[in-house]
Write an enzyme that holds these catalytic residues in place. Structure first.
Site, PDB file in Angstrom:
ATOM      1  N   CYS A 196       0.841  -1.202   0.000  1.00 50.27           N
ATOM      2  CA  CYS A 196       0.000   0.000   0.000  1.00 50.27           C
ATOM      3  C   CYS A 196       0.874   1.250   0.000  1.00 50.27           C
ATOM      4  CB  CYS A 196      -0.934   0.012   1.200  1.00 50.27           C
ATOM      5  SG  CYS A 196      -2.235  -1.233   1.082  1.00 50.27           S
ATOM      6  N   CYS A 346      12.192   6.323  -8.149  1.00 49.97           N
ATOM      7  CA  CYS A 346      10.753   6.169  -7.911  1.00 49.97           C
ATOM      8  C   CYS A 346      10.484   6.808  -6.548  1.00 49.97           C
ATOM      9  CB  CYS A 346      10.328   4.698  -7.963  1.00 49.97           C
ATOM     10  SG  CYS A 346      11.084   3.671  -6.696  1.00 49.97           S
TER      11      CYS A 346
END
Ligand SMILES: [Zn+2]
Length: 389
Positions: A196, A346
């Site tokens: 998540c 990222c």
């Protein structure tokens, strides 16, 4: 019927009768059921998105002993969904914050805090004092560990999991039905399913799935209703749809089947290939935010590649980077110059590994560097005008 023996039941006080009046009015629960709830000992693994509604509703329902297990501290990014913690709890241990909230809600509940990382070394010792375990973990190795410990101890594992807009729930109770291993004999390859923290999750979703788990815990204790034993409930919050799959006990299950081969807890990191993933990560060169800043300031030629999708780049843009989303990496190999170092970034430096691997597998021969801890490290160490997320 039920998992709480009659010998553990005692009369309710007048205060308890007032507090639990709406339960007592239900024939299915009544005084008998409420006594069972008070006698029950429930362990909640994790006090995050799923653990929050689990702990709150089970405390409100009058479960007598609630164990809460977590090793983590409250962070700002938890508060979008982990409603047992408040803004003032940031940086506190999650179990301490959760304990305060449970006490405020229902001081009659005995709260046992386990401020520890669940492992094969402590799981059986912790679980043995409980009648039910509710799994609010966010990773596969803990799910297999919780399952196996519950099977070995003969107690139910009330399972829930969430990702983005989708959730699952079931009750794994080997005495009566399948276990987690019957459903998922092997874990997915590490990194294939993002967490998540990387993939995101709509904040209401764990509230719904954790509340379903809490309802299953109450039914198991009271001993009634149709439990999720043998059923996997699937919930799609974006489409607002529930589906369910019948799941059966696997006679060849290595822990709850006819001829089990697992008789004690195993190495779950190894089983889920976690160490392999770490090893894999070490194969790639890293560059810290500070080193990258030095090279940029020196005027080094670099190809800085942001592998995030456009909606994520919009949160924290990395100036001077070229955007090539992860999924397009291999087919855009022609846009790279192998004579110049390529730096990949990222959010936290994990998905960038997949991008680098994809490029290598496509035959790339240049030098690849992974920005350690991703754009969050750049925001933390170099450019405070960027948010960390
Ligand atoms: Zn099984």
């Amino acid at each position: 019927m039920g998992i709480i023996g009659d010998e553990r039941l005692n009369d309710l006080t007048h205060d308890e009768i007032s507090r639990y009046s709406r339960h007592l009015l239900l024939a299915e629960i009544g005084i008998e059921g409420q006594k069972r709830l008070r006698a029950a000992r429930v362990l909640i693994v994790g006090t995050g998105g799923l653990g929050a509604p689990l702990a709150l509703y089970l405390a409100a329902a009058g479960v007598g002993t609630l164990g809460i297990l977590d090793f983590d501290f409250v962070e700002a990014s938890n508060l979008q969904r982990q409603i047992i913690h408040g803004t003032r709890d940031i940086d506190r241990p999650k179990v301490a914050s959760a304990q305060d909230r449970i006490r405020a809600l229902n001081p009659e509940v005995k709260v046992v805090t386990h401020n520890t990382y669940l492992s094969r070394d402590n799981a059986l010792d912790i679980f043995k004092d409980y009648d039910v375990v509710a799994d609010g973990a966010d990773n596969y190795q803990t799910r297999y560990l919780v399952n196996d410990a519950c099977v070995l101890l003969g107690i139910p594992d009330v399972y829930g999991s969430i990702f983005q807009f989708e959730g699952q729930a079931s009750v794994f109770y080997a005495k009566e039905g399948p276990c987690y291993r019957c459903l998922f004999p092997t874990p997915p390859p590490p990194g294939l399913v993002p967490s998540c923290a990387e993939g995101g999750v709509v904040g209401v979703l764990p509230g719904i799935v954790g509340t379903i788990q809490a309802c299953e815990v109450v039914k198991l204790i009271v001993g009634g209703g149709d439990s999720l034993v043998g059923r996997l409930l699937l919930f799609d919050a974006w489409g607002m749809k529930f589906r369910e799959l019948k799941i059966q006990k696997d006679p060849a299950c290595p822990i709850c089947g006819r001829d089990p081969t697992i008789h004690e807890l195993v190495n779950y990191e190894q089983f889920c290939n976690i160490n392999l993933a770490d090893e894999d990560e070490k194969k790639f060169e890293t560059i810290t935010a500070i080193e990258l800043k030095e090279r940029i300031d020196r005027g080094d030629k670099l190809q800085i590649i942001d592998i995030r999708e456009p909606h994520e780049r919009a949160i924290a843009k990395f100036a001077g980077s070229k955007a090539i989303p992860l999924g397009q990496m291999a087919r855009r190999i022609g846009e790279f110059d192998p004579s110049i170092d390529a730096v990949f970034l990222c959010k936290i430096g994990q998905r960038s590994i997949f991008a680098m691997r994809a490029l290598l597998e496509a035959g790339y021969t240049g030098r690849l560097l992974n920005l350690k801890d991703g754009v969050n490290a750049w925001a933390r160490d170099i450019d405070n005008s960027l948010p960390q997320y």
